[in-house]
Design a protein around this motif. Structure first.
Motif, PDB file in Angstrom:
ATOM      1  N   MET A  17      14.077  48.473  47.819  1.00  9.46           N
ATOM      2  CA  MET A  17      15.000  47.346  47.924  1.00  9.46           C
ATOM      3  C   MET A  17      14.396  46.274  48.851  1.00  9.46           C
ATOM      4  SD  MET A  17      19.031  47.594  48.837  1.00  9.46           S
ATOM      5  CE  MET A  17      19.423  48.967  47.758  1.00  9.46           C
ATOM      6  N   THR A  18      14.365  45.026  48.406  1.00  9.06           N
ATOM      7  CA  THR A  18      13.795  43.964  49.236  1.00  9.06           C
ATOM      8  C   THR A  18      14.819  43.504  50.272  1.00  9.06           C
ATOM      9  OG1 THR A  18      14.639  42.224  47.849  1.00  9.06           O
ATOM     10  CG2 THR A  18      12.491  43.113  47.236  1.00  9.06           C
ATOM     11  N   SER A  19      14.341  42.788  51.310  1.00  4.81           N
ATOM     12  CA  SER A  19      15.298  42.326  52.326  1.00  4.81           C
ATOM     13  C   SER A  19      16.250  41.297  51.728  1.00  4.81           C
ATOM     14  CB  SER A  19      14.561  41.749  53.525  1.00  4.81           C
ATOM     15  OG  SER A  19      13.750  40.687  53.099  1.00  4.81           O
ATOM     16  N   ALA A  20      15.747  40.537  50.692  1.00  2.00           N
ATOM     17  CA  ALA A  20      16.644  39.567  50.041  1.00  2.00           C
ATOM     18  C   ALA A  20      17.787  40.294  49.342  1.00  2.00           C
ATOM     19  CB  ALA A  20      15.862  38.733  49.027  1.00  2.00           C
ATOM     20  N   THR A  21      17.492  41.444  48.692  1.00  2.00           N
ATOM     21  CA  THR A  21      18.543  42.210  48.012  1.00  2.00           C
ATOM     22  C   THR A  21      19.545  42.728  49.034  1.00  2.00           C
ATOM     23  OG1 THR A  21      16.792  42.954  46.557  1.00  2.00           O
ATOM     24  CG2 THR A  21      18.920  44.051  46.333  1.00  2.00           C
ATOM     25  N   LEU A  22      19.016  43.164  50.180  1.00  2.00           N
ATOM     26  CA  LEU A  22      19.898  43.701  51.213  1.00  2.00           C
ATOM     27  C   LEU A  22      20.838  42.629  51.744  1.00  2.00           C
ATOM     28  CD1 LEU A  22      17.426  45.949  53.217  1.00  2.00           C
ATOM     29  CD2 LEU A  22      19.470  46.707  52.010  1.00  2.00           C
ATOM     30  N   ARG A  23      20.328  41.385  51.830  1.00  2.00           N
ATOM     31  CA  ARG A  23      21.140  40.308  52.410  1.00  2.00           C
ATOM     32  C   ARG A  23      22.148  39.738  51.428  1.00  2.00           C
ATOM     33  NH1 ARG A  23      16.301  38.308  54.498  1.00  2.00           N
ATOM     34  NH2 ARG A  23      16.285  36.756  52.865  1.00  2.00           N
ATOM     35  N   ARG A  24      21.879  39.900  50.120  1.00  2.00           N
ATOM     36  CA  ARG A  24      22.739  39.260  49.122  1.00  2.00           C
ATOM     37  C   ARG A  24      24.144  39.882  49.154  1.00  2.00           C
ATOM     38  NH1 ARG A  24      20.562  40.539  43.784  1.00  2.00           N
ATOM     39  NH2 ARG A  24      18.662  39.559  44.492  1.00  2.00           N
ATOM     40  N   PRO A  25      25.182  39.048  49.228  1.00  2.00           N
ATOM     41  CA  PRO A  25      26.535  39.621  49.226  1.00  2.00           C
ATOM     42  C   PRO A  25      26.773  40.427  47.957  1.00  2.00           C
ATOM     43  CG  PRO A  25      26.616  37.289  49.776  1.00  2.00           C
ATOM     44  CD  PRO A  25      25.215  37.579  49.329  1.00  2.00           C
ATOM     45  N   HIS A  26      27.485  41.520  48.084  1.00  2.00           N
ATOM     46  CA  HIS A  26      27.682  42.415  46.956  1.00  2.00           C
ATOM     47  C   HIS A  26      28.901  41.976  46.140  1.00  2.00           C
ATOM     48  CE1 HIS A  26      27.222  46.201  44.798  1.00  2.00           C
ATOM     49  NE2 HIS A  26      28.542  46.235  44.783  1.00  2.00           N
ATOM     50  N   GLY A  27      28.663  41.670  44.847  1.00  2.00           N
ATOM     51  CA  GLY A  27      29.742  41.261  43.962  1.00  2.00           C
ATOM     52  C   GLY A  27      29.333  40.038  43.167  1.00  2.00           C
ATOM     53  N   VAL A  28      30.291  39.478  42.430  1.00  2.00           N
ATOM     54  CA  VAL A  28      30.005  38.289  41.617  1.00  2.00           C
ATOM     55  C   VAL A  28      31.087  37.232  41.860  1.00  2.00           C
ATOM     56  CG1 VAL A  28      28.782  39.518  39.781  1.00  2.00           C
ATOM     57  CG2 VAL A  28      31.260  39.271  39.633  1.00  2.00           C
ATOM     58  N   THR A  29      30.699  35.976  41.699  1.00  2.00           N
ATOM     59  CA  THR A  29      31.674  34.889  41.846  1.00  2.00           C
ATOM     60  C   THR A  29      32.642  34.921  40.659  1.00  2.00           C
ATOM     61  OG1 THR A  29      30.052  33.537  42.980  1.00  2.00           O
ATOM     62  CG2 THR A  29      31.920  32.382  42.012  1.00  2.00           C
ATOM     63  N   THR A  30      33.928  34.768  40.973  1.00  2.00           N
ATOM     64  CA  THR A  30      34.934  34.720  39.905  1.00  2.00           C
ATOM     65  C   THR A  30      35.805  33.482  40.114  1.00  2.00           C
ATOM     66  OG1 THR A  30      36.388  36.100  41.248  1.00  2.00           O
ATOM     67  CG2 THR A  30      35.001  37.242  39.649  1.00  2.00           C
ATOM     68  N   ARG A  31      36.794  33.289  39.237  1.00  2.00           N
ATOM     69  CA  ARG A  31      37.686  32.124  39.379  1.00  2.00           C
ATOM     70  C   ARG A  31      38.332  32.140  40.764  1.00  2.00           C
ATOM     71  NH1 ARG A  31      39.298  34.002  34.553  1.00  2.00           N
ATOM     72  NH2 ARG A  31      41.156  34.896  35.491  1.00  2.00           N
ATOM     73  N   GLY A  32      38.565  30.965  41.318  1.00  2.00           N
ATOM     74  CA  GLY A  32      39.062  30.890  42.695  1.00  2.00           C
ATOM     75  C   GLY A  32      40.555  30.647  42.800  1.00  2.00           C
ATOM     76  N   THR A  33      41.302  30.902  41.733  1.00  2.00           N
ATOM     77  CA  THR A  33      42.745  30.608  41.719  1.00  2.00           C
ATOM     78  C   THR A  33      43.471  31.214  42.920  1.00  2.00           C
ATOM     79  OG1 THR A  33      42.532  30.931  39.358  1.00  2.00           O
ATOM     80  CG2 THR A  33      44.775  30.635  40.213  1.00  2.00           C
ATOM     81  N   THR A  34      44.238  30.405  43.603  1.00  2.00           N
ATOM     82  CA  THR A  34      45.055  30.904  44.704  1.00  2.00           C
ATOM     83  C   THR A  34      46.259  29.987  44.834  1.00  2.00           C
ATOM     84  OG1 THR A  34      45.020  31.610  47.014  1.00  2.00           O
ATOM     85  CG2 THR A  34      43.764  29.606  46.511  1.00  2.00           C
ATOM     86  N   GLY A  35      47.067  30.154  45.864  1.00  2.00           N
ATOM     87  CA  GLY A  35      48.234  29.285  46.009  1.00  2.00           C
ATOM     88  C   GLY A  35      48.907  29.533  47.342  1.00  2.00           C
ATOM     89  N   ILE A  36      49.558  28.482  47.835  1.00  2.00           N
ATOM     90  CA  ILE A  36      50.265  28.600  49.113  1.00  2.00           C
ATOM     91  C   ILE A  36      51.338  29.685  49.008  1.00  2.00           C
ATOM     92  CG2 ILE A  36      51.867  27.355  50.643  1.00  2.00           C
ATOM     93  CD1 ILE A  36      50.221  24.810  49.966  1.00  2.00           C
ATOM     94  N   ASN A  37      51.320  30.589  49.970  1.00  2.00           N
ATOM     95  CA  ASN A  37      52.326  31.657  50.079  1.00  2.00           C
ATOM     96  C   ASN A  37      52.314  32.652  48.921  1.00  2.00           C
ATOM     97  OD1 ASN A  37      53.883  32.443  52.165  1.00  2.00           O
ATOM     98  ND2 ASN A  37      55.631  31.149  51.676  1.00  2.00           N
ATOM     99  N   ARG A  38      51.257  32.668  48.184  1.00  2.00           N
ATOM    100  CA  ARG A  38      51.177  33.543  47.016  1.00  2.00           C
ATOM    101  C   ARG A  38      51.216  35.034  47.409  1.00  2.00           C
ATOM    102  NH1 ARG A  38      45.823  34.090  43.230  1.00  2.00           N
ATOM    103  NH2 ARG A  38      46.905  34.574  41.297  1.00  2.00           N
ATOM    104  N   LEU A  39      50.693  35.360  48.577  1.00  2.00           N
ATOM    105  CA  LEU A  39      50.565  36.777  48.961  1.00  2.00           C
ATOM    106  C   LEU A  39      51.614  37.197  49.990  1.00  2.00           C
ATOM    107  CD1 LEU A  39      46.664  37.014  49.058  1.00  2.00           C
ATOM    108  CD2 LEU A  39      48.238  37.222  47.114  1.00  2.00           C
TER     109      LEU A  39
END
Ligand SMILES: C[S@@+](CC[C@H](N)C(=O)[O-])C[C@H]1O[C@@H](n2cnc3c(N)ncnc32)[C@H](O)[C@@H]1O
Length: 264
Positions: A1-23
């Protein structure tokens, strides 16, 4: 495993939908749940991560605000895998880039809402394991899903060993029956709402209790739901007791009651 792989955040970008007081329903539950309160209160350094806060950090600020009721000195960090969504730290809340590896933090609580929903079902186990490995001792994870306005929600609570419970929470005035939450089940369960799977049986049993409690509906949907909970307990369903009167209708059961059947 390269140091770049180690540093890369784990996961994938997805839609950013959110909303005030949603949670809000999950926040309200968190500040009352005995396990969450104990984890926060016992922690020497109560770091809380809001993982995947989306296109705007509203829900991270709201979480930070509500958790002051448990620990005034909690330290909340919003982590986002999409670098474009990382905002300036302010109002005592920090933001940084990170994924399921939790960016090297050792939080006592991770809230990941509407994150895994956009991943395949097979990604859930490895993502949970990755987050569990990053927790502080005694730490907890909340992996949940909700609708756009946060009226119908469901979440799994996990510790470092595995999932502990499933909670369904809904607006008493917006939901006809408990199984209406099925479309918002967390990724680990949403594909399992089929006959023969425990979560399907739970929703059917909850619907029946709700129907049986209909005569109490004249006192309002909260009273009707409290009656339905008593009916579920009388059938031996180990429904978590609520010490406080709740604004939301809530069903919390042990994970062992809903864990998916093993598939070959
Ligand atoms: C639908 S938004 C949810 C926003 C907010 N949590 C809510 O429920 O309103 C999902 C966000 O999670 C982010 N995300 C997806 N996978 C992630 C990961 N592994 N680590 C951190 N963020 C992630 C996406 O970039 C996206 O902004």
């Amino acid at each position: 495993m390269t140091s770049a792989t180690l540093r890369r955040p784990h996961g994938v970008t997805t839609r950013g939908t959110t909303g005030i007081n949603r949670l809000r329903r999950s926040d309200r539950w968190l500040v009352h749940d005995p396990l969450v309160r104990r984890a926060l209160n016992d922690s020497a350094d109560p770091v809380v991560v809001d993982l995947g806060y989306g296109a705007r950090p509203h829900t991270t600020f709201e979480l930070a605000d509500r958790l002051t009721a448990v620990r005034r000195d909690r330290r909340v960090v919003g982590l986002e895998i999409d670098p474009e969504r990382v905002v300036e730290s302010r109002l005592g809340v920090s933001f940084a880039r990170g994924g399921f590896e939790l960016s090297g933090l050792r939080p006592v609580l991770v809230r990941a809402f509407n994150v895994l929903r956009q991943y395949p079902e097979e990604a859930v186990g490895p993502a949970w394991a990755r987050m569990q490995a990053g927790l502080a001792p005694g730490g907890l994870i909340v992996d949940g899903t909700c609708d756009e306005l946060g009226r119908r929600c469901a979440w799994v609570l996990l510790d470092t060993q595995g999932p502990l419970s499933l909670t369904l929470a809904w607006d008493p005035f917006d939901v006809e029956r408990p199984s209406d939450i099925a479309a918002r089940l967390p990724k680990a369960l949403i594909h399992r709402n089929v006959p023969g799977e425990p979560v399907h049986a739970l929703l059917a049993t909850a619907d029946l209790a709700w129907a049986t409690a209909a005569p109490h509906g004249s006192f309002g949907p909260r009273v009707r739901w409290r009656t339905a909970l008593e009916l579920l307990r009388a059938q031996g369903i180990p429904v978590q007791h609520q010490r406080h009167r709740r604004r939301d209708n809530i069903l919390t059961v042990p994970w062992s009651l809903v864990a998916p059947r093993a598939t070959n």
